[in-house]
Enzyme design. Structure first.
Site: not given
Ligand code: PHB
Ligand code: APR
Length: 391
Positions: A72, A202, A294, A298, A386
């Protein structure tokens, strides 16, 4: 039984450490509370920084990740009903992340460990006790099949997570803990449906945060922010999908494919750091030493960078009889940990609805997001954190 490094915990940190040490000829044994199936059953984030990808390759377990992982080079930020792309590759000189579930990382590392014939003692429950790590002859005692056992070693690596025995074995006065608990949780749902979009979305909305993620082109992972006291049994699949829809933009809403949940759970969010990460011959790595919310994905990547520093230090000790790496491990790891804690806290604070902060809080978050997506400098700051700061 005797080994050079006793590793407590067969999660990503313990397994990755065991593999790197084995490759360098450093003997190690892993003690794991639960069964391998139980460890694999835990659903966790799956966004790998390049450093983590490189370590998997270094361990010789990168094949399936290369085949099934999804590269990605950006994410989408959704706010005020509109989506804005953050172009990681364009803003960081080509850096990307790999979407590959932590379950798969763990599975690949378990398979490599078994193939190498390395010793992993599963299902020791909460019997592990740590001894002598303030001296030169540490040992780990545990019970297996009703028999008390002792593993003598040169060093102990505490890779047993936030609730493990390692940090708990350190005298209270020797460890300083920093913690922030967030006033909400993440209700997560896993389903065998195609992702709503090819990149992660997000969302900051007046109803709260939402995240659209994935495990593969046919398996999706979604989250919606819920109140701290919420119970997963209060959420039918239909209720989840309706709430998620209400937090998406029209295009994503139209694209959303729903289906029966494979897994549904609520996770709390906290920032936590224990300092230092070394106590004599006991070294903490991963969630045993720190927890991040989360939002910034990280957790796994910090476990990987801790393990990179720690494995290099152990290898240097045995090859060069030098204590330099071991003596610098805690300070070096903590410098990176705190930067990731800051980023995870900042991103969580920007994207979530905090109870009792009034309508102005939403306006201020939207203003920051407006600025972020229109400023190359601000977008670059998000992108470089990120994809992962340098080691
Ligand atoms: C997930 O795919 O579980 C996931 C992806 C990005 C995040 C948190 C969880 O920031
Ligand atoms: N004795 C032996 N094993 C233990 C004990 C104990 N007393 N306590 C915990 N464990 C085991 C757990 O069963 C688990 O398998 O230690 C392992 C710790 O693994 P994780 O919690 O996954 O932590 P870590 O390896 O540091 O990986 C961090 O995992 O939890 C996610 O979000 C986190 O992505 C991050 C990653």
């Amino acid at each position: 039984m005797r080994t050079q490094v006793a590793i407590i915990g067969a999660g990503p940190a313990g397994l990755l450490l065991g593999q790197l040490l084995h490759q360098a000829g450093v003997a190690n044994v892993i003690l794991e509370r639960s069964s391998a199936d139980y460890v694999l059953g835990r659903i966790r984030a799956g966004v790998l920084e390049q450093i983590t990808v490189d370590l998997m390759e270094q361990c010789g377990v990168g094949q399936r990740m290369r085949q099934e992982g999804l590269a990605h080079d950006g994410i989408e930020l959704l706010f005020k009903g509109e989506r804005h792309r953050i172009d990681f590759a364009g803003l960081t000189g080509g850096k990307t992340v790999m979407v590959y579930g932590q379950t798969e990382v763990t599975r690949d590392l378990m398979a490599a460990r078994a193939a190498a014939g390395l010793t992993t003692i599963y299902e020791v429950g909460d019997s592990v006790t740590l001894h002598g790590f303030d001296g030169t002859a540490p040992a780990v005692r545990y019970r297996k099949d009703g028999q008390e056992q002792e593993l003598q070693c040169d060093f102990i690596a505490g890779c047993d997570g936030y609730h493990g025995a390692s940090r708990a074995s350190v005298p209270k006065g020797a460890v300083r803990e920093y913690e922030k608990v967030y006033p909400f949780g993440w209700l997560g749902l896993l389903a065998d449906v195609p992702p709503v979009f090819h990149e992660l979305i997000y969302a900051n909305t007046e109803r709260g945060f939402a995240l659209c993620s994935m495990r593969s082109p046919t398996r999706s992972r979604y989250y919606v922010q819920v109140p701290l006291e919420e119970k997963v049994e209060n959420w039918s699949d239909e209720a989840f999908w309706n709430e998620l829809r209400s937090r998406l933009d029209p295009a994503a809403r139209d694209q959303l494919v729903t289906g029966p949940s494979i897994e549904k759970s609520i996770a709390p969010l906290r920032s936590f750091v224990a300092e230092p990460m070394r106590f004599g011959r006991l070294f903490l790595a991963g969630d045993a030493a720190h927890i991040v919310p989360p939002t910034g994905a990280k957790g796994l990547n910090l476990a990987a960078s801790d393990v990179k520093y720690l494995s290099d230090a152990f290898i240097e000790h045995y090859r060069e009889r030098s204590a330099a790496g071991l003596d610098h491990y805690s300070d070096r790891a903590l410098r990176r940990v705190w930067k990731a804690e800051r980023f995870s806290w900042w991103f969580t604070s920007l994207m979530h609805k905090f109870p009792g902060e009034g309508e102005i809080a939403q306006k201020l978050q939207e203003a920051e997001l407006d600025y972020l997506v229109s400023s190359r400098a601000a977008s670059t700051a998000l992108a470089e954190n990120y994809v992962g700061l340098p080691l």
